[in-house]
Design a protein around this motif. Structure first.
Motif, mmCIF file in Angstrom:
data_model
loop_
_atom_site.group_PDB
_atom_site.id
_atom_site.type_symbol
_atom_site.label_atom_id
_atom_site.label_comp_id
_atom_site.label_asym_id
_atom_site.label_seq_id
_atom_site.Cartn_x
_atom_site.Cartn_y
_atom_site.Cartn_z
ATOM 1 N N ALA A 1 17.839 0.755 -17.024
ATOM 2 C CA ALA A 1 17.095 -0.255 -16.201
ATOM 3 C C ALA A 1 15.527 0.238 -15.978
ATOM 4 C CB ALA A 1 17.846 -0.612 -14.810
ATOM 5 N N GLU A 2 14.888 -0.964 -16.043
ATOM 6 C CA GLU A 2 13.440 -0.608 -15.548
ATOM 7 C C GLU A 2 13.301 -0.910 -14.283
ATOM 8 O OE1 GLU A 2 8.993 -2.558 -16.567
ATOM 9 O OE2 GLU A 2 10.668 -3.152 -17.864
ATOM 10 N N ILE A 3 12.901 0.013 -13.383
ATOM 11 C CA ILE A 3 12.568 0.173 -12.008
ATOM 12 C C ILE A 3 11.058 -0.218 -11.703
ATOM 13 C CG2 ILE A 3 13.031 1.574 -9.972
ATOM 14 C CD1 ILE A 3 15.522 1.518 -11.544
ATOM 15 N N ILE A 4 11.009 -1.256 -10.717
ATOM 16 C CA ILE A 4 9.808 -1.931 -10.562
ATOM 17 C C ILE A 4 9.447 -1.963 -8.844
ATOM 18 C CG2 ILE A 4 8.214 -3.919 -10.762
ATOM 19 C CD1 ILE A 4 9.718 -4.410 -13.350
ATOM 20 N N GLU A 5 8.731 -1.285 -8.217
ATOM 21 C CA GLU A 5 8.575 -1.461 -6.751
ATOM 22 C C GLU A 5 8.165 -2.907 -6.435
ATOM 23 O OE1 GLU A 5 7.338 1.366 -3.789
ATOM 24 O OE2 GLU A 5 5.475 0.161 -4.065
ATOM 25 N N VAL A 6 8.739 -3.813 -5.630
ATOM 26 C CA VAL A 6 8.218 -5.078 -5.189
ATOM 27 C C VAL A 6 8.158 -5.220 -3.718
ATOM 28 C CG1 VAL A 6 9.195 -6.177 -6.976
ATOM 29 C CG2 VAL A 6 10.429 -6.066 -5.076
ATOM 30 N N SER A 7 7.212 -6.061 -3.232
ATOM 31 C CA SER A 7 7.010 -5.970 -2.069
ATOM 32 C C SER A 7 7.207 -7.611 -1.398
ATOM 33 C CB SER A 7 5.226 -5.898 -1.859
ATOM 34 O OG SER A 7 5.113 -6.303 -0.220
ATOM 35 N N CYS A 8 8.186 -7.560 -0.482
ATOM 36 C CA CYS A 8 8.440 -8.771 0.101
ATOM 37 C C CYS A 8 7.972 -8.844 1.456
ATOM 38 C CB CYS A 8 10.115 -8.970 -0.013
ATOM 39 S SG CYS A 8 10.745 -8.986 -1.557
ATOM 40 N N PRO A 9 6.784 -9.162 1.773
ATOM 41 C CA PRO A 9 6.230 -8.853 3.062
ATOM 42 C C PRO A 9 6.748 -9.567 4.542
ATOM 43 C CG PRO A 9 4.489 -10.122 1.803
ATOM 44 C CD PRO A 9 5.717 -9.789 0.781
ATOM 45 N N HIS A 10 7.360 -10.833 3.961
ATOM 46 C CA HIS A 10 7.935 -11.350 5.084
ATOM 47 C C HIS A 10 9.470 -11.046 5.678
ATOM 48 C CE1 HIS A 10 4.774 -14.148 3.519
ATOM 49 N NE2 HIS A 10 4.586 -14.119 4.852
ATOM 50 N N PHE A 11 9.937 -10.033 4.871
ATOM 51 C CA PHE A 11 11.167 -9.448 4.983
ATOM 52 C C PHE A 11 11.135 -8.648 6.600
ATOM 53 C CE2 PHE A 11 13.526 -9.027 0.729
ATOM 54 C CZ PHE A 11 13.225 -10.410 0.418
ATOM 55 N N THR A 12 10.141 -8.379 6.987
ATOM 56 C CA THR A 12 10.055 -7.448 8.099
ATOM 57 C C THR A 12 10.169 -8.594 9.241
ATOM 58 O OG1 THR A 12 8.001 -6.892 7.025
ATOM 59 C CG2 THR A 12 8.295 -6.054 9.208
ATOM 60 N N TYR A 13 10.168 -10.035 9.227
ATOM 61 C CA TYR A 13 10.510 -10.979 10.238
ATOM 62 C C TYR A 13 11.639 -11.398 10.005
ATOM 63 C CZ TYR A 13 5.270 -10.515 10.130
ATOM 64 O OH TYR A 13 4.041 -10.032 10.226
ATOM 65 N N ALA A 14 12.633 -10.864 9.033
ATOM 66 C CA ALA A 14 13.873 -11.563 8.925
ATOM 67 C C ALA A 14 14.699 -11.451 10.058
ATOM 68 C CB ALA A 14 14.589 -11.063 7.555
ATOM 69 N N GLN B 1 12.864 -21.311 11.142
ATOM 70 C CA GLN B 1 12.933 -22.019 10.061
ATOM 71 C C GLN B 1 11.927 -21.939 9.255
ATOM 72 O OE1 GLN B 1 15.867 -22.441 9.246
ATOM 73 N NE2 GLN B 1 16.946 -23.920 10.578
ATOM 74 N N LYS B 2 10.484 -21.844 9.595
ATOM 75 C CA LYS B 2 9.431 -21.606 8.809
ATOM 76 C C LYS B 2 9.692 -20.186 8.093
ATOM 77 C CE LYS B 2 6.692 -24.788 11.118
ATOM 78 N NZ LYS B 2 5.452 -25.040 12.331
ATOM 79 N N VAL B 3 9.709 -19.351 8.906
ATOM 80 C CA VAL B 3 9.805 -17.815 8.366
ATOM 81 C C VAL B 3 10.808 -17.548 7.580
ATOM 82 C CG1 VAL B 3 10.592 -15.443 9.052
ATOM 83 C CG2 VAL B 3 9.154 -16.890 10.509
ATOM 84 N N ARG B 4 11.920 -18.422 7.635
ATOM 85 C CA ARG B 4 13.086 -18.645 6.693
ATOM 86 C C ARG B 4 12.784 -19.007 5.192
ATOM 87 N NH1 ARG B 4 19.260 -21.326 7.810
ATOM 88 N NH2 ARG B 4 19.899 -20.356 6.070
ATOM 89 N N THR C 1 20.385 -6.640 5.336
ATOM 90 C CA THR C 1 21.206 -7.521 4.876
ATOM 91 C C THR C 1 20.779 -8.922 5.201
ATOM 92 O OG1 THR C 1 22.749 -7.060 6.664
ATOM 93 C CG2 THR C 1 23.344 -6.013 4.696
ATOM 94 N N ILE C 2 19.978 -9.081 6.255
ATOM 95 C CA ILE C 2 19.739 -10.579 6.551
ATOM 96 C C ILE C 2 19.008 -11.426 5.569
ATOM 97 C CG2 ILE C 2 18.186 -11.718 8.304
ATOM 98 C CD1 ILE C 2 19.952 -9.953 10.215
ATOM 99 N N PRO C 3 17.774 -10.597 4.919
ATOM 100 C CA PRO C 3 17.018 -11.476 4.071
ATOM 101 C C PRO C 3 17.880 -12.557 3.010
ATOM 102 C CG PRO C 3 15.864 -9.318 4.532
ATOM 103 C CD PRO C 3 17.306 -9.182 4.899
ATOM 104 N N ALA C 4 18.874 -11.687 2.225
ATOM 105 C CA ALA C 4 19.814 -12.525 1.330
ATOM 106 C C ALA C 4 20.504 -13.637 2.067
ATOM 107 C CB ALA C 4 20.666 -11.637 0.697
ATOM 108 N N SER C 5 20.977 -13.404 3.303
ATOM 109 C CA SER C 5 21.518 -14.299 4.223
ATOM 110 C C SER C 5 20.641 -15.536 4.302
ATOM 111 C CB SER C 5 22.053 -13.792 5.291
ATOM 112 O OG SER C 5 22.948 -12.573 5.226
ATOM 113 N N LEU C 6 19.497 -15.228 4.775
ATOM 114 C CA LEU C 6 18.625 -16.465 5.229
ATOM 115 C C LEU C 6 18.337 -17.196 3.931
ATOM 116 C CD1 LEU C 6 16.244 -14.591 7.673
ATOM 117 C CD2 LEU C 6 17.726 -16.395 8.218
ATOM 118 N N ALA C 7 18.079 -16.602 2.863
ATOM 119 C CA ALA C 7 17.877 -17.378 1.333
ATOM 120 C C ALA C 7 19.100 -17.700 0.788
ATOM 121 C CB ALA C 7 17.498 -16.267 0.487
ATOM 122 N N GLY C 8 20.489 -17.572 1.383
ATOM 123 C CA GLY C 8 21.556 -18.272 0.745
ATOM 124 C C GLY C 8 21.901 -17.394 -0.790
#
Ligand code: GLN
Length: 454
Positions: free
Chosen positions: A269-282, A358-361, A407-414
């Motif tokens: 696999a190719e490993i790539i670092e990604v940033s998800c800045p709003h996950f901090t508020y999840a 809901q906006k954060v979601r 675990t919560i970010p994937a839950s909020l996104a479904g």
């Protein structure tokens, strides 16, 4: 398995109810079917399973870990119960859980704590600690969990088992006691990725009885596991979420996680670092959305329709009976959430709290979309720490809530997400989970990576 339950469950307390009679008669029916020369109903026919006590099954109590539903027997089966019975799966009984699935340690159950089979002084995770502990203690080879913010994945991680939260709508919610309807999702728990995939295909699929059920075929996850088992991830891009590391993460968890990432790289696999800045508020958004929906869902426990009724002496008014019943029937965490949710939904506060959450979601969903333009799956530790000692966080809800940070970010996104065991923690020798996340309905990618890693 019934013998094993009799031997170890007094110490583990994974089960709230063991359906000995019905389990034996189901097993006998499978045997007779096969003896008569018929094809088994499915590849899992005759395999025992532990059912989280939030899922209804006729002939057994459903308590949801709450005093409120003590003695309640549902008059119908959940859709997933029906599907499992039709597949010949033998349901052993109902497993312990945090009351109404609110918690991360199973300590919020009204029926006592479940102990982690790896160390009986520690929590098995939650809310589905009973299901995961039953797997880890070899009381059942398969189990069902439900995941609103992490209740399948986090117990899986801290018990060294596999736990899968399918895409929201991928598995019917009909017959599940509701906590937070826009997040609740049932899914498979097992000791191997293949076992989870086989159970996933039994329970998944469209259901007319659930308005949010997705009208699409179940993803071919068993085939994906076969492909993944070949151990070749060349061409696959794996994103490491930058925000899920640092303060609050056990050193032993991070060592295990980093090693898992290196193993994925070694598999091609190719490993790539990604940033998800709003996950901090999840986490903050979740702890407004989930309590808001809970305050509305739990209004149905009015002392009239289900479960217990306290103080109905002919003197008290219906309202007094209702409030007395709710006072006694609900535990402290459930009351805390009803209060938070009712407050967040009140006129004047709605926009500031529920509306903002809901906006954060939406922002979190957009972070995922941007990430999945660059990578096929995302990985992180499932939970920041290994199993903590029983009692350590019971007086500190904030510390308890932090178990669900990843675990919560994937839950909020479904989105679908799963936990697979990675190497035991080098600092305390306890299980650690690798979380693998994928875009909606892309379960096959997730299972392929999990199988290659396993
Ligand atoms: N631990 C989280 C909570 O307390 C998640 C629970 C769940 O997924 N049911 O809400």
């Amino acid at each position: 398995h019934l013998d094993r339950i009799a031997d170890v469950d007094p110490a583990v307390h994974a089960f709230l109810h063991v359906s000995t009679e019905s389990a034996l008669s189901q097993a006998r029916a499978v045997d007779e079917d096969i003896a008569a020369g018929n094809q088994p109903a499915s590849a899992l026919a005759g395999v025992p399973l532990a059912l989280k006590d939030v899922v209804t099954m006729q002939g057994a109590p459903t308590t949801v870990g709450s005093k409120m539903l003590e003695g309640w027997q549902p008059p119908y089966d959940a859709t997933i119960t029906t599907k499992m019975l039709e597949a010949g799966i033998v349901i052993l009984g109902k497993t312990n859980m945090d009351e109404f699935a609110m918690g991360s340690s199973t300590e919020n159950s009204a029926y006592g704590v479940t102990h982690n089979p790896w160390d009986l002084g520690r929590i098995p995770g939650g809310s589905g600690g009973g299901s995961s502990a039953a797997l880890a203690a070899f009381e059942a080879p398969l189990a069902i969990g439900t995941d609103t913010g992490g209740s399948i994945r986090q117990p899986g991680a801290v018990t060294g088992t596999v736990g899968v939260k399918p895409t929201y709508g991928g598995v019917s919610r009909y017959g599940l006691v509701a906590f937070s309807s826009s997040l609740d999702q049932a899914g498979p728990c097992a000791r191997t990725v293949m076992d989870a995939a086989m159970l996933h295909e039994v329970i998944g699929g469209h259901d007319l009885l659930d308005a949010t059920s997705i009208n699409q075929p179940v993803p071919a996850v068993v085939q994906a596991v076969r492909e993944g088992s070949l151990g070749d991830l060349r061409g696959l891009k794996v994103g490491v979420v930058k925000e899920f590391s640092g303060k609050g993460y056990d050193a032993g968890v991070m060592v295990s996680f980093n090693e898992a990432v290196e193993q994925l790289r070694a598999l091609g696999a190719e490993i790539i670092e990604v940033s998800c800045p709003h996950f901090t508020y999840a986490l903050s958004a979740y702890y407004l959305i989930a309590p808001s929906e809970c305050s509305s869902n739990l209004a149905r426990f009015d002392a009239m329709r289900y479960g217990i009724r306290i103080g109905d002496d002919g003197e008290r008014s219906a309202e007094e009976v209702m409030s007395l019943t709710r006072e006694i029937g609900f535990g402290p965490e459930v009351k805390r959430r009803i209060m938070i949710g009712t407050y967040a939904l009140s006129s004047g506060y709605y926009d500031a709290y529920y509306g903002s959450a809901q906006k954060v979601r939406t922002l979190i969903k957009q972070d995922f979309e941007a990430a999945y333009e660059k990578v096929d799956v995302l990985v992180s530790p499932t939970t920041p720490t290994t199993a903590f000692p029983i009692g350590e966080r019971t007086d500190n809800p904030m510390a308890m809530y932090l178990a669900d940070l990843c675990t919560i970010p994937a839950s909020l996104a479904g989105h679908p997400a799963m936990s697979v065991p990675s190497r035991l923690s080098a600092t305390d020798g306890l299980p650690v989970g690798l979380q693998i996340m994928a875009p909606a309905l892309q379960e096959t990618r997730m299972y392929r990576v999990a199988a290659a890693y396993e």
